[in-house]
Design a protein around this motif. Structure first.
Motif, PDB file in Angstrom:
ATOM      1  N   GLU A  91      81.887  56.638 -14.391  1.00  0.00           N
ATOM      2  CA  GLU A  91      81.158  56.746 -12.888  1.00  0.00           C
ATOM      3  C   GLU A  91      80.150  55.856 -12.853  1.00  0.00           C
ATOM      4  O   GLU A  91      79.954  54.945 -12.065  1.00  0.00           O
ATOM      5  N   LEU A  92      79.197  55.885 -13.952  1.00  0.00           N
ATOM      6  CA  LEU A  92      78.026  54.808 -13.974  1.00  0.00           C
ATOM      7  C   LEU A  92      78.287  53.497 -13.804  1.00  0.00           C
ATOM      8  O   LEU A  92      77.655  52.497 -13.406  1.00  0.00           O
ATOM      9  N   LYS A  93      79.468  52.961 -14.625  1.00  0.00           N
ATOM     10  CA  LYS A  93      79.827  51.648 -14.810  1.00  0.00           C
ATOM     11  C   LYS A  93      80.481  51.128 -13.562  1.00  0.00           C
ATOM     12  O   LYS A  93      80.543  49.879 -13.386  1.00  0.00           O
ATOM     13  N   THR A  94      80.848  52.176 -12.611  1.00  0.00           N
ATOM     14  CA  THR A  94      81.110  51.525 -11.309  1.00  0.00           C
ATOM     15  C   THR A  94      80.011  51.057 -10.419  1.00  0.00           C
ATOM     16  O   THR A  94      80.285  50.502  -9.427  1.00  0.00           O
ATOM     17  N   GLN A  95      78.786  51.373 -10.889  1.00  0.00           N
ATOM     18  CA  GLN A  95      77.564  50.959  -9.955  1.00  0.00           C
ATOM     19  C   GLN A  95      76.988  49.691 -10.802  1.00  0.00           C
ATOM     20  O   GLN A  95      77.337  48.904 -11.622  1.00  0.00           O
ATOM     21  N   ILE A  96      76.204  48.953  -9.624  1.00  0.00           N
ATOM     22  CA  ILE A  96      75.808  47.550  -9.799  1.00  0.00           C
ATOM     23  C   ILE A  96      74.612  47.854 -10.777  1.00  0.00           C
ATOM     24  O   ILE A  96      73.581  48.659 -10.550  1.00  0.00           O
ATOM     25  N   GLY A  97      74.653  46.965 -11.893  1.00  0.00           N
ATOM     26  CA  GLY A  97      73.279  47.413 -13.068  1.00  0.00           C
ATOM     27  C   GLY A  97      72.440  46.324 -12.817  1.00  0.00           C
ATOM     28  O   GLY A  97      72.195  45.504 -11.886  1.00  0.00           O
ATOM     29  N   VAL A  98      71.422  46.218 -13.704  1.00  0.00           N
ATOM     30  CA  VAL A  98      70.304  45.213 -14.005  1.00  0.00           C
ATOM     31  C   VAL A  98      70.823  44.026 -14.661  1.00  0.00           C
ATOM     32  O   VAL A  98      70.949  44.484 -16.318  1.00  0.00           O
ATOM     33  N   THR A  99      71.066  43.056 -14.330  1.00  0.00           N
ATOM     34  CA  THR A  99      71.618  41.745 -15.240  1.00  0.00           C
ATOM     35  C   THR A  99      70.313  41.175 -15.982  1.00  0.00           C
ATOM     36  O   THR A  99      69.254  40.658 -14.908  1.00  0.00           O
ATOM     37  N   ASP A 100      70.169  40.916 -17.210  1.00  0.00           N
ATOM     38  CA  ASP A 100      69.069  40.246 -17.569  1.00  0.00           C
ATOM     39  C   ASP A 100      69.350  39.734 -19.124  1.00  0.00           C
ATOM     40  O   ASP A 100      70.372  40.243 -19.727  1.00  0.00           O
ATOM     41  N   THR A 101      68.418  38.778 -19.715  1.00  0.00           N
ATOM     42  CA  THR A 101      68.608  38.717 -21.328  1.00  0.00           C
ATOM     43  C   THR A 101      67.616  39.819 -21.782  1.00  0.00           C
ATOM     44  O   THR A 101      66.560  39.761 -21.486  1.00  0.00           O
ATOM     45  N   TRP A 102      68.261  40.388 -22.759  1.00  0.00           N
ATOM     46  CA  TRP A 102      67.573  41.621 -23.227  1.00  0.00           C
ATOM     47  C   TRP A 102      67.312  41.340 -24.622  1.00  0.00           C
ATOM     48  O   TRP A 102      68.175  40.885 -25.501  1.00  0.00           O
ATOM     49  N   LEU A 103      66.075  41.599 -25.067  1.00  0.00           N
ATOM     50  CA  LEU A 103      65.763  41.508 -26.586  1.00  0.00           C
ATOM     51  C   LEU A 103      65.850  42.966 -27.223  1.00  0.00           C
ATOM     52  O   LEU A 103      65.176  43.853 -26.614  1.00  0.00           O
ATOM     53  N   VAL A 104      66.705  42.978 -28.069  1.00  0.00           N
ATOM     54  CA  VAL A 104      67.148  44.335 -28.870  1.00  0.00           C
ATOM     55  C   VAL A 104      65.713  44.476 -29.663  1.00  0.00           C
ATOM     56  O   VAL A 104      65.664  43.940 -30.943  1.00  0.00           O
ATOM     57  N   LEU A 105      64.912  45.283 -29.282  1.00  0.00           N
ATOM     58  CA  LEU A 105      63.619  45.580 -30.216  1.00  0.00           C
ATOM     59  C   LEU A 105      63.930  46.305 -31.570  1.00  0.00           C
ATOM     60  O   LEU A 105      63.005  46.072 -32.419  1.00  0.00           O
ATOM     61  N   GLY A 106      64.849  47.209 -31.531  1.00  0.00           N
ATOM     62  CA  GLY A 106      64.914  48.029 -32.723  1.00  0.00           C
ATOM     63  C   GLY A 106      66.023  49.265 -32.582  1.00  0.00           C
ATOM     64  O   GLY A 106      66.721  49.393 -31.666  1.00  0.00           O
ATOM     65  N   LYS A 107      66.132  49.630 -33.657  1.00  0.00           N
ATOM     66  CA  LYS A 107      67.304  50.562 -33.916  1.00  0.00           C
ATOM     67  C   LYS A 107      66.632  51.834 -34.561  1.00  0.00           C
ATOM     68  O   LYS A 107      66.156  51.803 -35.580  1.00  0.00           O
ATOM     69  N   GLN A 108      66.989  53.026 -34.184  1.00  0.00           N
ATOM     70  CA  GLN A 108      66.727  54.345 -34.792  1.00  0.00           C
ATOM     71  C   GLN A 108      67.989  55.273 -35.101  1.00  0.00           C
ATOM     72  O   GLN A 108      68.696  55.317 -34.047  1.00  0.00           O
ATOM     73  N   SER A 109      68.305  55.703 -36.275  1.00  0.00           N
ATOM     74  CA  SER A 109      69.487  56.483 -36.449  1.00  0.00           C
ATOM     75  C   SER A 109      69.060  57.871 -36.993  1.00  0.00           C
ATOM     76  O   SER A 109      68.291  57.757 -37.948  1.00  0.00           O
ATOM     77  N   THR A 110      69.926  58.481 -36.655  1.00  0.00           N
ATOM     78  CA  THR A 110      69.786  60.010 -37.232  1.00  0.00           C
ATOM     79  C   THR A 110      71.142  60.636 -37.204  1.00  0.00           C
ATOM     80  O   THR A 110      72.248  60.127 -36.670  1.00  0.00           O
ATOM     81  N   GLU A 111      71.551  61.737 -38.235  1.00  0.00           N
ATOM     82  CA  GLU A 111      72.671  62.178 -38.403  1.00  0.00           C
ATOM     83  C   GLU A 111      72.737  63.553 -38.576  1.00  0.00           C
ATOM     84  O   GLU A 111      71.781  64.147 -39.306  1.00  0.00           O
TER      85      GLU A 111
END
Length: 436
Positions: A246-266
């Motif tokens: 449902e969310l993907k049917t909405q208009i989003g924000v288009t930009d060039t995004w810098l991926v600042l980092g990733k945090q992982s948990t298990e």
């Protein structure tokens, strides 16, 4: 694609894949290589007579390999990308082999079919749906009434005796919240169960979390009196999910995004990856969550930390939107120009704004100019150019890497946190962005 070795290695599912990928990132390991506008491919000679066919969809950063590995990407995928990052000149742009074209075509066809199925979805049985929602609402309400009584009993009896029984008490109530279909509150209770009750200052940590539980429960009991965006925040905090389709049917924000980092948990084989992004034009932060079961392929391969991606992001409804999902994406040239706050005063102003909209907010991400790690009274702090300091989280694991990069000098930095404690996840160093 413009990927660094560090970014490629960040995509690897584990350390053994990184190590094996490094060994395969050599010309002698590959029988053939090539690339097109849509894909990167190579044939890697293994122990068998036929080489493994490894391919990468460079638009969506998806991998496929004919080897028997169940990891995504496998060591051959990591090795191919790493080889490409090191020696781009060795790869020749050419027509795709049949085995690459077939895979790319199937991916395109599958995406188109999925989009068509979304638009042609069967009508929802609203009566049955409302019945299920009412049943869950009653279960959640009953569970939260019990949670409120539990919190009031704790305050009435005092918390001085919690070191002896706090973990068990919280874990028991967490199981009750799971039964009540309030999984979000169960997660908070499990965090409370893991508090070190014999360490200094545990009382403040415990009371902060207890207050979040109490406010969430009380807000849910008065949900119809709140604004729609706050209603969604409360429902999300409690554990209600929202349809991504449902969310993907909405208009989003288009930009060039810098991926600042990733945090992982298990937790019990469920891997949660938190990707922090920053819009270079909109200057908006975003948090993208990825959930996978260990040893099962990811539904969407995320861009590597430190890379840039041209993407359309759809934010989840919220009074202070932060979490988002990626609707479309493609690789983008690196842009490491710093953009962000001047110091902690600006950060506190931004956080006050968020708090006024959504008091129960979680960690936020901030880009801050010229922070210096300093030690005082046995504790590490982050000092800005105005000599203002914020405490570094005690469990921060990359302190020595941060100190090695800074050398005691200020650096533009990305931090995750809220209120009085923060954790750096990246810095700008010598005109590049380095992930910690």
């Amino acid at each position: 694609m413009d990927l660094t070795e560090e970014q490629v290695l960040a995509m690897a599912p584990d350390e053994s894949s990184r190590k094996a990928g490094k060994e395969l990132a050599k010309p002698a390991k590959w029988v053939s290589t090539g690339f097109s506008e849509a894909a990167l491919w190579g044939e890697c000679q293994g122990s068998g007579s036929k080489p493994y066919q490894t391919q990468v969809d460079t638009g969506a950063m998806a991998f496929r390999c004919s080897c028997p590995s169940r990891k995504f990407p496998c060591k051959h995928g990591v090795g191919l990308l790493l080889y490409y990052a090191r020696e781009k000149a060795s790869f020749v742009q050419q027509e795709q082999p049949a085995w690459v074209t077939e895979w790319i075509s199937k991916r395109t066809e599958k995406a188109e079919k999925k989009a068509q199925q979304t638009t042609e979805a069967k009508p929802v049985d609203e009566a049955a749906q409302n019945k299920r929602m009412d049943a869950r609402h009653r279960k959640v309400s009953d569970g939260l009434e019990e949670l409120v009584r539990w919190t009031k009993d704790l305050i009435r009896n005092g918390i001085i005796g919690l070191p002896d029984k706090g973990a068990d008490m919280c874990e028991n109530m967490a199981r009750r919240m799971v039964d009540a279909q309030a999984s979000g509150l169960a997660a908070i209770l499990r965090e409370m169960a893991e508090i070190s009750y014999y360490s200094e200052g545990w009382q403040q940590t415990f009371m902060d979390q207890l207050l979040r539980l109490y406010l969430a429960a009380q807000a849910y009991s008065h949900l119809d009196k709140l604004e729609p965006s706050l209603q969604q925040d409360i429902r999300t905090l409690i554990g209600y999910s929202q349809s991504q389709e449902e969310l993907k049917t909405q208009i989003g924000v288009t930009d060039t995004w810098l991926v600042l980092g990733k945090q992982s948990t298990e937790d019990d084989r469920l891997i949660t990856e938190r990707y922090w992004l920053y819009g270079l034009t909109t200057r908006r932060p975003a948090l993208v969550l990825q959930f996978t079961i260990r040893h099962q392929p990811q539904t969407q391969l995320m861009p590597a930390p430190g890379s840039c991606v041209r993407a359309e992001l759809v934010y989840y409804p919220s009074a202070a939107p932060m979490r988002a999902l990626i609707k479309t994406q493609q690789a983008a040239p690196a842009d490491y120009q710093f953009r962000g706050h001047a110091g902690w005063t600006d950060v506190m102003a931004a956080q006050t704004q968020v708090s006024s909209q959504w008091p129960l907010y979680n960690d936020q991400v901030y880009t801050i100019a010229a922070l210096t790690p300093v030690q005082r009274n046995g504790q590490w702090w982050l000092r800005d150019e105005q000599e203002q300091e914020m405490q570094l989280r005690p469990d921060f694991r990359s302190l020595w890497k941060l100190l090695a990069l800074s050398g005691g000098q200020p650096l533009p930095m990305v931090v995750i946190g809220r209120e009085t404690q923060y954790e750096p996840i990246g810095v700008w160093y010598q005109q590049e962005y380095k992930v910690l």
